[in-house]
Design a protein around this motif. Structure first.
Motif, PDB file in Angstrom:
ATOM      1  N   PHE A   4       0.837  -1.199   0.000  1.00 28.86           N
ATOM      2  CA  PHE A   4       0.000   0.000   0.000  1.00 28.86           C
ATOM      3  C   PHE A   4       0.872   1.250   0.000  1.00 28.86           C
ATOM      4  O   PHE A   4       0.609   2.206  -0.743  1.00 28.86           O
ATOM      5  N   LEU A   5       1.927   1.261   0.809  1.00 26.74           N
ATOM      6  CA  LEU A   5       2.797   2.430   0.915  1.00 26.74           C
ATOM      7  C   LEU A   5       3.488   2.730  -0.415  1.00 26.74           C
ATOM      8  O   LEU A   5       3.667   3.896  -0.779  1.00 26.74           O
ATOM      9  N   SER A   6       3.873   1.697  -1.135  1.00 26.05           N
ATOM     10  CA  SER A   6       4.506   1.902  -2.440  1.00 26.05           C
ATOM     11  C   SER A   6       3.515   2.467  -3.440  1.00 26.05           C
ATOM     12  O   SER A   6       3.806   3.402  -4.185  1.00 26.05           O
ATOM     13  N   LYS A   7       2.333   1.891  -3.464  1.00 27.43           N
ATOM     14  CA  LYS A   7       1.306   2.355  -4.396  1.00 27.43           C
ATOM     15  C   LYS A   7       0.961   3.817  -4.129  1.00 27.43           C
ATOM     16  O   LYS A   7       0.672   4.583  -5.055  1.00 27.43           O
ATOM     17  N   LEU A  62      -5.902   3.859  -6.148  1.00 25.04           N
ATOM     18  CA  LEU A  62      -4.640   3.129  -6.080  1.00 25.04           C
ATOM     19  C   LEU A  62      -4.692   1.820  -6.860  1.00 25.04           C
ATOM     20  O   LEU A  62      -3.736   1.052  -6.853  1.00 25.04           O
ATOM     21  N   ASN A  63      -5.821   1.572  -7.523  1.00 26.27           N
ATOM     22  CA  ASN A  63      -5.996   0.350  -8.319  1.00 26.27           C
ATOM     23  C   ASN A  63      -5.830  -0.903  -7.456  1.00 26.27           C
ATOM     24  O   ASN A  63      -5.233  -1.898  -7.885  1.00 26.27           O
ATOM     25  N   ILE A  64      -6.341  -0.830  -6.230  1.00 26.85           N
ATOM     26  CA  ILE A  64      -6.356  -1.988  -5.336  1.00 26.85           C
ATOM     27  C   ILE A  64      -7.764  -2.580  -5.393  1.00 26.85           C
ATOM     28  O   ILE A  64      -8.747  -1.896  -5.134  1.00 26.85           O
ATOM     29  N   LYS A  65      -7.840  -3.860  -5.722  1.00 24.13           N
ATOM     30  CA  LYS A  65      -9.129  -4.484  -6.013  1.00 24.13           C
ATOM     31  C   LYS A  65      -9.743  -5.123  -4.764  1.00 24.13           C
ATOM     32  O   LYS A  65      -9.554  -6.311  -4.500  1.00 24.13           O
ATOM     33  N   GLY A  66     -10.435  -4.316  -4.006  1.00 23.88           N
ATOM     34  CA  GLY A  66     -11.162  -4.829  -2.864  1.00 23.88           C
ATOM     35  C   GLY A  66     -10.413  -4.735  -1.547  1.00 23.88           C
ATOM     36  O   GLY A  66      -9.195  -4.582  -1.503  1.00 23.88           O
ATOM     37  N   PHE A  67     -11.184  -4.853  -0.466  1.00 23.54           N
ATOM     38  CA  PHE A  67     -10.609  -4.681   0.881  1.00 23.54           C
ATOM     39  C   PHE A  67      -9.677  -5.841   1.230  1.00 23.54           C
ATOM     40  O   PHE A  67      -8.720  -5.659   1.987  1.00 23.54           O
ATOM     41  N   ARG A  68      -9.926  -7.028   0.714  1.00 23.97           N
ATOM     42  CA  ARG A  68      -9.054  -8.174   1.014  1.00 23.97           C
ATOM     43  C   ARG A  68      -7.648  -7.932   0.492  1.00 23.97           C
ATOM     44  O   ARG A  68      -6.656  -8.151   1.198  1.00 23.97           O
ATOM     45  N   ASP A  77       3.350  -4.502   4.215  1.00 21.76           N
ATOM     46  CA  ASP A  77       4.020  -3.288   4.699  1.00 21.76           C
ATOM     47  C   ASP A  77       4.439  -3.435   6.157  1.00 21.76           C
ATOM     48  O   ASP A  77       5.537  -3.028   6.545  1.00 21.76           O
ATOM     49  N   ALA A  78       3.564  -4.021   6.967  1.00 18.66           N
ATOM     50  CA  ALA A  78       3.877  -4.213   8.381  1.00 18.66           C
ATOM     51  C   ALA A  78       5.053  -5.169   8.557  1.00 18.66           C
ATOM     52  O   ALA A  78       5.924  -4.952   9.408  1.00 18.66           O
ATOM     53  N   GLU A  79       5.083  -6.221   7.741  1.00 21.97           N
ATOM     54  CA  GLU A  79       6.194  -7.177   7.815  1.00 21.97           C
ATOM     55  C   GLU A  79       7.515  -6.503   7.453  1.00 21.97           C
ATOM     56  O   GLU A  79       8.543  -6.730   8.095  1.00 21.97           O
ATOM     57  N   ASN A  80       7.474  -5.659   6.432  1.00 21.36           N
ATOM     58  CA  ASN A  80       8.689  -4.955   6.013  1.00 21.36           C
ATOM     59  C   ASN A  80       9.210  -4.038   7.113  1.00 21.36           C
ATOM     60  O   ASN A  80      10.414  -3.882   7.304  1.00 21.36           O
ATOM     61  N   GLN A  81       8.280  -3.411   7.848  1.00 26.92           N
ATOM     62  CA  GLN A  81       8.688  -2.493   8.904  1.00 26.92           C
ATOM     63  C   GLN A  81       9.376  -3.210  10.059  1.00 26.92           C
ATOM     64  O   GLN A  81      10.131  -2.608  10.812  1.00 26.92           O
ATOM     65  N   GLU A  82       9.101  -4.505  10.208  1.00 22.60           N
ATOM     66  CA  GLU A  82       9.664  -5.261  11.322  1.00 22.60           C
ATOM     67  C   GLU A  82      11.053  -5.821  11.007  1.00 22.60           C
ATOM     68  O   GLU A  82      11.706  -6.393  11.878  1.00 22.60           O
TER      69      GLU A  82
END
Length: 259
Positions: A4-7, A62-68, A77-82
């Motif tokens: 999400f952060l990249s998009k 952001l061209n993200i298809k749906g909440f899933r 993103d959270a995994e990358n931050q860790e």
């Protein structure tokens, strides 16, 4: 796109509504909580102080298809931050790898082949770098196709030169634009003029093309040009890195397209 952060770096803040900006701010400040609790859209809307429509509007931009898919991108993103990276020269390597991985996930192979087909069928190719910082990548790609036997011209954003090339162009010519920022009204005017003349246009940019010119673009490549996550890497990444990666990707498929 797995992040999400990249998009988010591919659109300008000015293209977001006030409610969408509130959602972005909430996500950035509560990313770990959102992922750890598997937060649903109802609670996210309540916590951010917006409605469902604002969240879905942001995902659409952001061209993200749906909440899933949105939830999956936030988990990544959270995994990358860790990830804890040793504070030495490996930081630079990790920063480069991260931004290349983000572009790998973003660039569609279908668009690469669309661009190659346009180039292969062209009579002349005009490579134009809109900002001086992209002269290197534009020069490199133009040299490659020149050495491959194509009729190539390298342009900068000089208005008189571009007008001259447009006026003497024909329907078999293709214009390739490199732009990091993609928010120039003068560039939009150039593309509008070319589009109205039915010229072929390839658009390589660090921002999503404006709706005014998208209809004239034959092939679009939106790149991640800003460091999407400063928790992984806080250093500087050269402006040309994403464009050099794109060049190498395009050249690789060109060289292997007939095999």
């Amino acid at each position: 796109m797995r992040s999400f952060l990249s998009k988010l770096t591919t659109i300008d803040d000015k293209d977001l509504t006030i409610k969408e900006k509130k959602i972005v701010e909430y996500i950035k400040g509560h990313l770990k909580e959102i992922v750890d609790t598997n937060m649903k859209i109802e609670r996210m809307a309540q916590e951010a102080g917006t409605g469902y429509s604002a969240i879905y509007g942001l995902l659409k931009k952001l061209n993200i298809k749906g909440f899933r898919d949105f939830a999956i991108s936030l988990a990544n993103d959270a995994e990358n931050q860790e990830i804890n990276i040793a504070k030495n020269d490996e930081n630079v390597v990790s920063g480069y790898i991260n931004i290349i991985k983000q572009n790998y996930a973003l660039i569609e192979k279908k668009s690469i082949f669309e661009t190659l087909n346009i180039i292969k069928s062209s009579r002349r190719i005009f490579f134009c770098y809109w900002e001086n910082l992209l002269s290197g990548p534009a020069h490199e790609l133009s040299n490659f196709f020149y050495n491959s036997g194509y009729n190539v011209y390298l342009l900068d954003s000089d208005q008189d030169t571009i007008k001259d090339r447009i006026s003497t162009s024909n329907s078999e010519d293709v214009f390739v634009f490199f732009t990091r920022y993609g928010n120039s009204s003068r560039l939009d005017n150039v593309i509008n003029e070319l589009g109205e003349m039915n010229r072929k246009i390839i658009y390589i940019s660090g921002k999503v093309a404006s709706s005014d010119v998208t209809k004239y673009l034959n092939s679009i490549h939106t790149l991640i040009v800003d460091n999407p996550d400063t928790s992984i890497y806080k250093g500087h990444i050269s402006n040309s890195v994403p464009f050099n990666y794109f060049n190498d990707l395009l050249i690789y498929h060109f060289l292997n397209s007939d095999k």
